[in-house]
Each structure stands twice: as C-alpha cells, then as structure tokens.
Design a protein around this motif. Structure first.
Motif, PDB file in Angstrom:
ATOM      1  N   ALA A 231       2.785  44.394  60.236  1.00 20.67           N
ATOM      2  CA  ALA A 231       1.742  43.278  60.185  1.00 20.67           C
ATOM      3  C   ALA A 231       2.227  42.427  59.130  1.00 20.67           C
ATOM      4  N   ALA A 232       2.573  42.765  57.632  1.00 21.21           N
ATOM      5  CA  ALA A 232       2.867  41.803  56.841  1.00 21.21           C
ATOM      6  C   ALA A 232       3.947  41.162  57.095  1.00 21.21           C
ATOM      7  N   ALA A 233       5.338  41.772  57.745  1.00 23.34           N
ATOM      8  CA  ALA A 233       6.123  41.073  58.108  1.00 23.34           C
ATOM      9  C   ALA A 233       6.059  39.955  59.281  1.00 23.34           C
ATOM     10  N   ALA A 234       5.114  40.597  60.178  1.00 22.17           N
ATOM     11  CA  ALA A 234       5.006  39.598  61.111  1.00 22.17           C
ATOM     12  C   ALA A 234       4.196  38.411  60.681  1.00 22.17           C
ATOM     13  N   CYS A 235       3.301  38.445  59.708  1.00 24.61           N
ATOM     14  CA  CYS A 235       2.578  37.263  58.932  1.00 24.61           C
ATOM     15  C   CYS A 235       3.641  36.623  58.290  1.00 24.61           C
ATOM     16  N   ALA A 236       4.674  37.128  57.674  1.00 24.23           N
ATOM     17  CA  ALA A 236       5.681  36.407  56.848  1.00 24.23           C
ATOM     18  C   ALA A 236       6.540  35.593  58.022  1.00 24.23           C
ATOM     19  N   LEU A 237       6.819  35.990  59.155  1.00 27.14           N
ATOM     20  CA  LEU A 237       7.674  35.653  60.108  1.00 27.14           C
ATOM     21  C   LEU A 237       6.811  34.152  60.786  1.00 27.14           C
ATOM     22  N   ALA A 238       5.586  34.730  61.038  1.00 28.02           N
ATOM     23  CA  ALA A 238       4.806  33.551  61.764  1.00 28.02           C
ATOM     24  C   ALA A 238       4.305  32.200  60.557  1.00 28.02           C
ATOM     25  N   TYR A 239       4.619  32.800  59.395  1.00 22.71           N
ATOM     26  CA  TYR A 239       4.542  31.592  58.307  1.00 22.71           C
ATOM     27  C   TYR A 239       5.916  30.548  58.147  1.00 22.71           C
ATOM     28  N   LEU A 240       6.978  31.334  58.389  1.00 20.46           N
ATOM     29  CA  LEU A 240       8.077  30.745  58.168  1.00 20.46           C
ATOM     30  C   LEU A 240       8.129  29.298  58.978  1.00 20.46           C
ATOM     31  N   PRO A 241       7.985  29.014  60.268  1.00 19.05           N
ATOM     32  CA  PRO A 241       8.027  27.715  60.742  1.00 19.05           C
ATOM     33  C   PRO A 241       7.114  26.721  60.147  1.00 19.05           C
ATOM     34  N   LEU A 242       5.913  27.167  59.200  1.00 23.29           N
ATOM     35  CA  LEU A 242       4.974  26.341  59.021  1.00 23.29           C
ATOM     36  C   LEU A 242       5.156  25.983  57.268  1.00 23.29           C
ATOM     37  N   THR A 243       6.131  26.374  56.621  1.00 24.79           N
ATOM     38  CA  THR A 243       6.559  26.293  55.381  1.00 24.79           C
ATOM     39  C   THR A 243       6.556  24.842  55.212  1.00 24.79           C
ATOM     40  N   ALA A 244       7.191  23.860  55.976  1.00 23.25           N
ATOM     41  CA  ALA A 244       7.280  22.519  55.444  1.00 23.25           C
ATOM     42  C   ALA A 244       6.224  21.737  55.989  1.00 23.25           C
ATOM     43  N   HIS A 245       5.219  22.282  56.596  1.00 23.00           N
ATOM     44  CA  HIS A 245       3.845  21.604  57.304  1.00 23.00           C
ATOM     45  C   HIS A 245       3.023  21.262  56.132  1.00 23.00           C
ATOM     46  N   GLN A 246       2.005  20.431  56.461  1.00 27.77           N
ATOM     47  CA  GLN A 246       0.766  20.121  55.756  1.00 27.77           C
ATOM     48  C   GLN A 246      -0.019  21.434  55.492  1.00 27.77           C
ATOM     49  N   ALA A 247      -0.840  21.197  54.344  1.00 27.91           N
ATOM     50  CA  ALA A 247      -1.629  22.425  54.025  1.00 27.91           C
ATOM     51  C   ALA A 247      -2.756  22.488  55.116  1.00 27.91           C
TER      52      ALA A 247
END
Length: 266
Positions: free
Chosen positions: A62-78
C-alpha cells in the motif's frame, strides 16, 4: 430392618463399600498431554505471526502504491491529494515498523520524516523551514539508531575512508555553493548539511551483515535525494532544462531510502 440389611451385606461380599480411587495417569499420558498443549500454543503463535506478516506485507505494498501514485505529481502544484499521497507513502512505513516491533528510534525517524513530507508538500517558505526541521530531527533519530544498534562499532567508520572523506568534501562543497544562494534560509540550510552527512557517516558504524546491508545504500540514496533537492531549489535557474526530470529522481531515491531503512531494521 437395619439388622436384616447388615446380615444381607455380610452375606453379599460385593455389597462392601469400595473406596473411590483416582485414576492414575502414567508418564506417557502426561507427556502426550503436555506436548499437545505445547503444539496448540505453537500453532496459535505461528498463526499470529503469519497474520502479522500478511498485514505488514499488505501495508508495504500500500505504501509502495502511494509512492508510485505520487511520482507523476512530484512536479505539480501543491494540492490535498498530492500531500496525502506523499505523507501516506512514509507514514505507512512507520505503521509497519510499529507492527513489526521495530526499534523505537526507527519508528520515530519515520514519523518525523512523514511529518516533513506533509510540510514540504505545501511548498511555502514557512512550511519548507518547518519541513527542514522535521527532517533534521529525523536524521538525528537515524544517527542515534545507527550508533546504538547492538552490532554498531564506531571504529568501523574508518574502515571505509573513501566514503568517509567523500562525504566530508561533499559537505564543504555544498556549504560553499548554497551559502550565498540560500537567502533567508541560509541558517537552516547550513545547519542541515552536517546533520544529513552525519547520518551518512554514522551508518558506516553498522556491520555489513544480514539485513543491515540495506542501511548503507539507503543512507546514500537519502543523501543523493537531498543533494538533488537542494540543487533544484537553490542552484538551478527557474527555466533550467534539468528541472524537467530532477523531481522524478528525488522521489524514488528518497522513498527507496526509507523503505531500505525499514527492511534493514525490522
């Protein structure tokens, strides 16, 4: 009537009152009973351990899934989803450390880093400074974890002089480059550098055995992620082409470091 009954009993030997005897249990029967009880206890313990492993495995994915889901959002606005995914990626690792009865310093470090993630995800100067403070405290917890581990030996630090002196030189170079460019954040940034590098040096005190082998590469990945992050924020121009891919380097290195520490100490 009583006399007749007495005469009758005298005539009938089977009428004599026999004392009650407790059945005797031989040693073999007792042994089988104890073994059966022990087997039941072992079965319950094994079942409980299996359930705990299943739960921690589920939480890790579940933690890995959250990390993977966050990856494309790293350069996005807060945004709220972005903050939730980033924080949950490490907070779930802290839950695993707790369920696995990991060292309390590991749990503390993961909680502090998850707090730092939540703060940095908001991307303001105020939350950035608070986030730096949370991560500095997390690194101090990791330093204490490395140096207080039963297998830790500070003498081992000097068995790897290349890594030791490379980190010292890196610290000097980063301080020289960042000091004139950090502005109002100069103080916190310069204070953070020796802490993060201290974490990298103290991990050298751990023996290179078993799961502890994960600790050194995890520490180096953590330092690399912070180095890239500092370069992004203070050294690169806003339109620098490297900013198109550096955010996607920071996050895998950082989350991989936290997962590596979890594996090393649980």
């Amino acid at each position: 009537m009583a006399l007749n009954m007495s005469i009758f009993c005298q005539m009938q030997p089977s009428c004599a009152i026999q004392p009650f005897r407790i059945p005797r249990l031989d040693s073999l029967t007792l042994r089988h009973g104890l073994m059966h009880s022990r087997d039941l206890g072992d079965d319950r313990k094994t079942q409980q351990e299996h359930q705990e492993r299943s739960m921690t495995t589920l939480l890790f994915w579940a933690a890995a899934a959250c990390a993977l889901a966050y990856l494309p959002l790293t350069a996005h606005q807060a945004s709220t989803p972005r903050s939730v995914l980033k924080t949950a990626s490490v907070a779930l690792l802290a839950v695993i450390a707790m369920l696995a009865s990991g060292p309390w310093l590991l749990l503390l470090a993961l909680i502090l880093c998850a707090t730092g993630d939540a703060l940095l995800s908001r991307e303001t100067d105020a939350t950035f400074m608070a986030g730096i403070g949370a991560f500095a405290a997390g690194h101090l917890a990791y330093i204490a974890l490395f140096l207080t581990h039963p297998g830790s030996d500070p003498a081992l630090i000097f068995d790897q002089p290349v890594i030791f002196w490379s980190l010292i030189v890196l610290g000097i170079v980063m301080a020289t480059l960042l000091a004139p460019r950090a502005g109002d954040l100069k103080g916190p940034v310069l204070a953070y550098i020796p802490i993060i590098l201290g974490m990298g040096i103290s991990v050298l005190a751990l023996p290179d055995i078993g799961a502890l082998r994960w600790a050194l590469p995890a520490a180096m990945a953590f330092i690399a992620s912070d180095l890239i992050l500092a370069t992004e924020k203070f050294l690169l121009a806003a339109d620098h082409r490297a900013l198109k891919f550096t955010p996607y380097m920071v996050w895998p290195l950082y989350w991989g470091a936290q997962a590596g520490f979890l594996i090393a100490f649980t």
